[in-house]
Design a protein around this motif. Structure first.
Motif, PDB file in Angstrom:
ATOM      1  N   MET A   1       0.804  -1.222   0.000  1.00 31.20           N
ATOM      2  CA  MET A   1       0.000   0.000   0.000  1.00 31.20           C
ATOM      3  C   MET A   1       0.841   1.280   0.000  1.00 31.20           C
ATOM      4  N   LEU A   2       2.137   1.141  -0.250  1.00 34.33           N
ATOM      5  CA  LEU A   2       3.009   2.309  -0.303  1.00 34.33           C
ATOM      6  C   LEU A   2       2.674   3.178  -1.510  1.00 34.33           C
ATOM      7  N   SER A   3       2.630   4.485  -1.265  1.00 36.03           N
ATOM      8  CA  SER A   3       2.329   5.445  -2.331  1.00 36.03           C
ATOM      9  C   SER A   3       3.318   6.595  -2.261  1.00 36.03           C
ATOM     10  N   PHE A   4       3.738   7.063  -3.441  1.00 36.21           N
ATOM     11  CA  PHE A   4       4.674   8.185  -3.512  1.00 36.21           C
ATOM     12  C   PHE A   4       4.375   8.992  -4.775  1.00 36.21           C
ATOM     13  N   PRO A   5       3.274   9.765  -4.757  1.00 35.74           N
ATOM     14  CA  PRO A   5       2.984  10.599  -5.913  1.00 35.74           C
ATOM     15  C   PRO A   5       4.067  11.656  -6.098  1.00 35.74           C
ATOM     16  N   PRO A   6       4.349  12.072  -7.326  1.00 34.36           N
ATOM     17  CA  PRO A   6       5.399  13.063  -7.562  1.00 34.36           C
ATOM     18  C   PRO A   6       5.168  14.330  -6.747  1.00 34.36           C
ATOM     19  N   LEU A   7       6.257  14.871  -6.207  1.00 37.67           N
ATOM     20  CA  LEU A   7       6.164  16.107  -5.432  1.00 37.67           C
ATOM     21  C   LEU A   7       7.445  16.891  -5.587  1.00 37.67           C
TER      22      LEU A   7
ATOM     23  N   GLY B   1       9.663  -6.073  -2.541  1.00 37.56           N
ATOM     24  CA  GLY B   1       9.027  -5.951  -3.843  1.00 37.56           C
ATOM     25  C   GLY B   1       8.440  -4.561  -4.008  1.00 37.56           C
ATOM     26  N   LEU B   2       9.027  -3.759  -4.875  1.00 37.41           N
ATOM     27  CA  LEU B   2       8.625  -2.358  -5.013  1.00 37.41           C
ATOM     28  C   LEU B   2       7.831  -2.151  -6.296  1.00 37.41           C
ATOM     29  N   ASP B   3       6.644  -1.567  -6.156  1.00 39.96           N
ATOM     30  CA  ASP B   3       5.766  -1.318  -7.297  1.00 39.96           C
ATOM     31  C   ASP B   3       6.361  -0.243  -8.207  1.00 39.96           C
ATOM     32  N   GLY B   4       6.273  -0.471  -9.502  1.00 39.91           N
ATOM     33  CA  GLY B   4       6.809   0.478 -10.455  1.00 39.91           C
ATOM     34  C   GLY B   4       6.183   1.853 -10.367  1.00 39.91           C
ATOM     35  N   GLU B   5       4.931   1.919  -9.932  1.00 35.65           N
ATOM     36  CA  GLU B   5       4.275   3.224  -9.800  1.00 35.65           C
ATOM     37  C   GLU B   5       4.955   4.073  -8.727  1.00 35.65           C
ATOM     38  N   VAL B   6       5.392   3.429  -7.656  1.00 33.14           N
ATOM     39  CA  VAL B   6       6.113   4.155  -6.605  1.00 33.14           C
ATOM     40  C   VAL B   6       7.440   4.668  -7.153  1.00 33.14           C
ATOM     41  N   VAL B   7       8.153   3.823  -7.882  1.00 33.66           N
ATOM     42  CA  VAL B   7       9.431   4.219  -8.473  1.00 33.66           C
ATOM     43  C   VAL B   7       9.245   5.381  -9.443  1.00 33.66           C
ATOM     44  N   ARG B   8       8.212   5.305 -10.256  1.00 35.89           N
ATOM     45  CA  ARG B   8       7.956   6.396 -11.202  1.00 35.89           C
ATOM     46  C   ARG B   8       7.630   7.699 -10.466  1.00 35.89           C
ATOM     47  N   GLY B   9       6.906   7.589  -9.352  1.00 38.74           N
ATOM     48  CA  GLY B   9       6.587   8.773  -8.565  1.00 38.74           C
ATOM     49  C   GLY B   9       7.830   9.417  -7.983  1.00 38.74           C
ATOM     50  N   ILE B  10       8.738   8.591  -7.471  1.00 37.37           N
ATOM     51  CA  ILE B  10       9.999   9.111  -6.936  1.00 37.37           C
ATOM     52  C   ILE B  10      10.824   9.742  -8.049  1.00 37.37           C
ATOM     53  N   ALA B  11      10.919   9.036  -9.177  1.00 36.34           N
ATOM     54  CA  ALA B  11      11.735   9.516 -10.295  1.00 36.34           C
ATOM     55  C   ALA B  11      11.208  10.819 -10.876  1.00 36.34           C
ATOM     56  N   ALA B  12       9.900  11.004 -10.833  1.00 32.49           N
ATOM     57  CA  ALA B  12       9.294  12.207 -11.400  1.00 32.49           C
ATOM     58  C   ALA B  12       9.250  13.364 -10.419  1.00 32.49           C
ATOM     59  N   SER B  13       9.667  13.135  -9.181  1.00 29.57           N
ATOM     60  CA  SER B  13       9.660  14.193  -8.176  1.00 29.57           C
ATOM     61  C   SER B  13      10.812  15.168  -8.407  1.00 29.57           C
ATOM     62  N   ASP B  14      10.598  16.395  -7.991  1.00 31.31           N
ATOM     63  CA  ASP B  14      11.627  17.427  -8.080  1.00 31.31           C
ATOM     64  C   ASP B  14      12.329  17.488  -6.732  1.00 31.31           C
TER      65      ASP B  14
ATOM     66  N   ASN C   1       7.386  -5.152  -9.368  1.00 33.09           N
ATOM     67  CA  ASN C   1       7.189  -5.139 -10.821  1.00 33.09           C
ATOM     68  C   ASN C   1       7.901  -3.972 -11.506  1.00 33.09           C
ATOM     69  N   THR C   2       8.854  -3.362 -10.832  1.00 30.81           N
ATOM     70  CA  THR C   2       9.610  -2.253 -11.420  1.00 30.81           C
ATOM     71  C   THR C   2      10.405  -2.737 -12.626  1.00 30.81           C
ATOM     72  N   THR C   3      10.391  -1.931 -13.684  1.00 35.03           N
ATOM     73  CA  THR C   3      11.163  -2.226 -14.887  1.00 35.03           C
ATOM     74  C   THR C   3      12.259  -1.180 -15.060  1.00 35.03           C
ATOM     75  N   VAL C   4      13.178  -1.454 -15.965  1.00 31.85           N
ATOM     76  CA  VAL C   4      14.231  -0.477 -16.280  1.00 31.85           C
ATOM     77  C   VAL C   4      13.620   0.820 -16.780  1.00 31.85           C
ATOM     78  N   ASP C   5      12.539   0.739 -17.544  1.00 25.79           N
ATOM     79  CA  ASP C   5      11.889   1.947 -18.056  1.00 25.79           C
ATOM     80  C   ASP C   5      11.372   2.837 -16.927  1.00 25.79           C
ATOM     81  N   ASP C   6      10.932   2.230 -15.822  1.00 27.97           N
ATOM     82  CA  ASP C   6      10.435   3.012 -14.690  1.00 27.97           C
ATOM     83  C   ASP C   6      11.529   3.882 -14.083  1.00 27.97           C
ATOM     84  N   LEU C   7      12.777   3.499 -14.302  1.00 29.75           N
ATOM     85  CA  LEU C   7      13.917   4.194 -13.712  1.00 29.75           C
ATOM     86  C   LEU C   7      14.541   5.226 -14.646  1.00 29.75           C
ATOM     87  N   GLU C   8      13.929   5.453 -15.792  1.00 27.11           N
ATOM     88  CA  GLU C   8      14.538   6.297 -16.824  1.00 27.11           C
ATOM     89  C   GLU C   8      14.932   7.678 -16.297  1.00 27.11           C
TER      90      GLU C   8
END
Length: 320
Positions: free
Chosen positions: A147-153, A167-180, A199-206
């Motif tokens: 249930m971890l959530s990290f919307p971009p901020l 096991g880290l959800d790709g949506e969380v990774v994308r939220g962290i990566a898109a944060s300023d 389910n994180t992929t290499v693309d999620d880490l771009e």
């Protein structure tokens, strides 16, 4: 590997456990010193994970009443309830008390060992609520991904972010990566395995690889992953690597394919440390890595392992 011990130091301070109500250890010298000089320790607030006589917010209220919390800079959150209780109640209590915690700079959310709750069963929540409420927060560690959530901020003060999971959800990774995060110097993500939500992929880490939103990043660890070779291949040409002092690809399933990509990719001789511990490298590849990097002054942690002994089965250091 399981996480079997609570942390003893956080944010450069020794961890002090808030005593239970009426506990005899509250009168011991360490406890007296902590209550006398609350800025000298990282305060750990926790309850029994099952059949506790108080809720976590009640324990936190005792902490707020027991000492001058205006000088407390580091807070460690231990178990906050049963396995399906989320950290939302904890975060709400801390946010509600933000005026009592003007010096707070670091929070460890989930100092929970396997006997209290397995890492992949720890229920988190939207941790950016905490970051938004504390613009001066410099460090946050989050353990558990359910249930971890990290919307971009945007957060201008955060210097270190660690997310420990099986096991880290790709949506969380994308939220962290898109944060300023212009002040972030250290980013550590335990990506985990698919069986536990990884389910994180290499693309999620771009966006992490480009480093565009992370101008001060110096330590990057993308570890505990079952796609460690794929990550190593991407890291080999990632622009962010040129500005790093330490790089971590440890705790996962790294094999010769990933190590070969690192050797063939951009130079890594500017690094101070390359952490590859818990790997599946052949002895020959390990020797090649050491020969290429150690003469340049790079400390390489590539612990010895007989890749043949695992019969082709690779595993991460932490999963359930």
């Amino acid at each position: 590997m399981t996480i079997s011990d609570h942390i003893t130091e956080f944010h450069g301070l020794p961890v002090f456990n808030l005593p239970d109500p009426g506990a005899k250890d509250a009168s011991k010298p360490l406890a007296k010193a902590a209550f006398r000089s609350p800025a000298g320790v990282a305060w750990r607030v926790a309850i029994e994970p099952y059949d506790s006589k108080e809720t976590w917010p009640e324990a936190f209220a005792r902490f707020l009443a027991a000492t001058d919390t205006t000088t407390v800079s580091a807070l460690v959150v231990g178990p906050w309830g049963e396995s399906d209780d989320t950290s939302a109640t904890v975060i709400d209590a801390i946010v509600e008390a933000r005026d009592r915690l003007p010096a707070l700079r670091a929070v460890f959310l989930g100092d929970i060992v396997y006997e209290e709750n397995e890492i992949s069963w720890i229920h988190q929540s939207d941790v950016t609520v905490l970051l938004k409420a504390f613009p001066d927060l410099e460090e946050i560690v989050v353990r558990g991904s359910e249930m971890l959530s990290f919307p971009p901020l945007t957060h201008k003060g955060l210097r270190a972010l660690t997310v420990q999971t099986g096991g880290l959800d790709g949506e969380v990774v994308r939220g962290i990566a898109a944060s300023d995060l212009p002040a972030l110097e250290s980013l550590e993500l335990w990506l985990g395995v698919d069986n536990y939500g990884g389910n994180t992929t290499v693309d999620d880490l771009e966006l992490v690889f480009t480093g565009v939103r992370l101008p001060r990043l110096r330590h990057l660890a993308l570890c505990n992953s079952e796609i460690q070779d794929e990550i190593a291949v991407a890291v080999a040409s990632a622009p962010v690597v040129a500005r790093l002092t330490t790089l971590g690809l440890a705790m996962g399933t790294l094999g010769d394919e990933g190590a070969e990509a690192l050797l063939a990719g951009q130079p890594l001789t500017h690094l101070e440390r390359l952490d590859l511990h818990h790997n599946f490298l052949s002895a020959t590849m390990r020797e090649r890595l050491l020969a290429a990097l150690e003469p340049a002054g790079v400390t390489v942690d590539a612990d010895k392992r007989d890749a043949e002994e695992d019969n082709g089965w690779r595993y991460t250091a932490v999963a359930e």
